[in-house]
Write a protein that holds these residues in place. Structure first.
Motif, PDB file in Angstrom:
ATOM      1  N   TYR A   1       3.475  -4.017  -6.082  1.00 22.41           N
ATOM      2  CA  TYR A   1       4.370  -3.778  -4.955  1.00 22.41           C
ATOM      3  C   TYR A   1       5.779  -3.403  -5.404  1.00 22.41           C
ATOM      4  N   ARG A   2       5.935  -3.029  -6.654  1.00 15.23           N
ATOM      5  CA  ARG A   2       7.266  -2.723  -7.174  1.00 15.23           C
ATOM      6  C   ARG A   2       7.918  -1.572  -6.405  1.00 15.23           C
TER       7      ARG A   2
ATOM      8  N   TRP B   1       7.134  -0.585  -3.211  1.00 14.99           N
ATOM      9  CA  TRP B   1       6.615  -0.679  -1.855  1.00 14.99           C
ATOM     10  C   TRP B   1       7.481   0.037  -0.825  1.00 14.99           C
ATOM     11  N   LYS B   2       8.787   0.102  -1.049  1.00 13.24           N
ATOM     12  CA  LYS B   2       9.678   0.684  -0.034  1.00 13.24           C
ATOM     13  C   LYS B   2       9.364   2.153   0.225  1.00 13.24           C
TER      14      LYS B   2
ATOM     15  N   SER C   1       0.009  -7.678 -10.792  1.00  9.59           N
ATOM     16  CA  SER C   1       0.821  -8.330  -9.777  1.00  9.59           C
ATOM     17  C   SER C   1       2.092  -7.564  -9.427  1.00  9.59           C
ATOM     18  N   ASP C   2       2.516  -6.595 -10.249  1.00  8.91           N
ATOM     19  CA  ASP C   2       3.729  -5.836  -9.928  1.00  8.91           C
ATOM     20  C   ASP C   2       3.409  -4.574  -9.120  1.00  8.91           C
TER      21      ASP C   2
ATOM     22  N   ALA D   1       2.775  -9.371  -1.883  1.00 11.63           N
ATOM     23  CA  ALA D   1       3.888  -8.497  -1.504  1.00 11.63           C
ATOM     24  C   ALA D   1       5.186  -9.287  -1.487  1.00 11.63           C
ATOM     25  N   PRO D   2       6.315  -8.656  -1.824  1.00 12.23           N
ATOM     26  CA  PRO D   2       7.615  -9.335  -1.786  1.00 12.23           C
ATOM     27  C   PRO D   2       7.931  -9.865  -0.396  1.00 12.23           C
ATOM     28  N   ALA D   3       8.773 -10.888  -0.336  1.00 10.84           N
ATOM     29  CA  ALA D   3       9.098 -11.520   0.940  1.00 10.84           C
ATOM     30  C   ALA D   3       9.717 -10.533   1.917  1.00 10.84           C
ATOM     31  N   GLU D   4      10.568  -9.620   1.425  1.00 12.34           N
ATOM     32  CA  GLU D   4      11.200  -8.642   2.325  1.00 12.34           C
ATOM     33  C   GLU D   4      10.159  -7.700   2.924  1.00 12.34           C
ATOM     34  N   CYS D   5       9.192  -7.313   2.128  1.00 12.20           N
ATOM     35  CA  CYS D   5       8.121  -6.446   2.615  1.00 12.20           C
ATOM     36  C   CYS D   5       7.338  -7.139   3.723  1.00 12.20           C
TER      37      CYS D   5
END
Length: 340
Positions: free
Chosen positions: A285-286, A288-289, A282-283, A254-258
């Motif tokens: 979580y593109r 995720w928001k 791997s993408d 997951a991205p760092a912000e997530c």
């Protein structure tokens, strides 16, 4: 087991109303809240036969438990979440009788005698009484023959009745469940013993208009189902469970912000989205928001964070039930009077 405040599932159950005054029954049916399933009988004999003939249709109460292992003569029994998931697919679940309500002054058999002849001990009994028969109602209540009595002449009688029916529907399922767990050496999930969780479900019922719930895990919470079979996933996590979700998201890339928002405890991520992320590239979580919700706090026996996510059919390993509560109510509207 007395600490168990909630059963791990709830769905509406059937109410049997008995009175020899057909006009009173017709008026009563108009006063009940629209989502209460009921059948009307003007005959004690027909009503009692209907109730007692359905004994064989009640499923085993032990169906919700699984024996994991047995060591040194001690059984390790757990709650079977697969069995809970299957419960919402039983087509006859709404027709299980939870409450019988009868007028005291009935021909051939008075209301107390009728209640004594009901074989299923888990069916709740409500006696409608007048001033002249209140003493008998009190004695029946003290002897455990009935669970409630309601005076026909009391102020706000129908408001009282609707509230009592909802209370006893939940009590019926909880007591049926507790009868089963009393024979097992099993530690129940903490959520089921927390009064704050019971209050939360009551609050969310009006917000999301759900009529059924079923406990789920990984993470813990409940699957909520409305009258049309639409699904919602209620996630409820304590601090340790929240950290486990953070670790899972980080491990899945997951991205760092997530990860930061999850770690703050102020947000929760849809568990169905996280589950899908394990099986894609791997993408994953593109977007995720759009799958994150603000987490609200609830302070009970533990400090919890919770959020509700809309669920598409097939998510969380569960499909929408084909037999929905609204369809069942439509059946009662067309077929219910034919049983009188």
């Amino acid at each position: 087991m007395s600490k168990t405040r909630l059963a791990p599932y709830f769905h509406p159950t059937q109410i049997v109303l008995v009175d020899d005054d057909i006009d009173f029954l017709g008026n009563l049916s108009l006063q009940l809240e629209a989502d209460l399933p009921y059948l009307l009988f003007d005959s004690t004999e027909k009503a009692l036969a209907y109730i007692n003939d359905r004994d064989d249709e009640s499923p085993s109460r032990q169906r919700f438990f699984r024996l994991e292992d047995e060591q040194e003569g001690r059984r390790h029994v757990t709650l079977d979440t697969d069995a809970l998931a299957r419960e919402m697919h039983f087509t006859n679940r709404f027709s299980r009788i939870s409450i019988a309500m009868i007028d005291y002054a009935m021909p051939r058999m008075n209301g107390l005698e009728f209640c004594r002849r009901i074989r299923d001990p888990h069916i709740k009994k409500i006696l409608f009484t007048g001033v002249a028969t209140e003493t008998e109602a009190v004695e029946g209540f003290n002897d455990g023959v009935i669970d409630r009595y309601i005076r026909k002449s009391e102020h706000n009688v129908y408001e009282h009745l609707n509230r009592t029916i909802r209370e006893l529907q939940h009590a019926h399922i909880l007591e049926t469940f507790k009868t089963a767990i009393d024979v097992f050496d099993i530690e129940m999930p903490p959520l089921l013993g927390d009064e704050a969780i019971a209050e939360l479900l009551g609050t969310l019922r009006s917000r999301y208009e759900f009529v059924e719930y079923y406990m789920v895990f990984n993470p813990a919470g409940f699957l909520l189902i409305d009258g049309d079979g639409e699904l919602y996933r209620l996630v409820i996590v304590d601090e340790l469970e929240q950290q486990a979700l953070v670790d899972q998201a980080a491990a899945l890339g997951a991205p760092a912000e997530c990860v930061r928002l999850l770690r703050s405890g102020e947000n929760l991520l849809d568990p169905a989205f996280m589950s899908r992320a394990q099986n894609v590239t791997s993408d994953a979580y593109r977007h995720w928001k759009s799958h994150m919700r603000v987490a609200e706090c609830i302070n009970g026996a533990r400090n919890y964070r919770w959020a509700v996510f809309e669920s598409d059919p097939g998510e969380h390993g569960m499909s929408r039930p084909r037999s929905t509560f609204n369809r069942y109510l439509e059946w009662l509207d067309t077929m219910g009077y034919s049983l009188m």
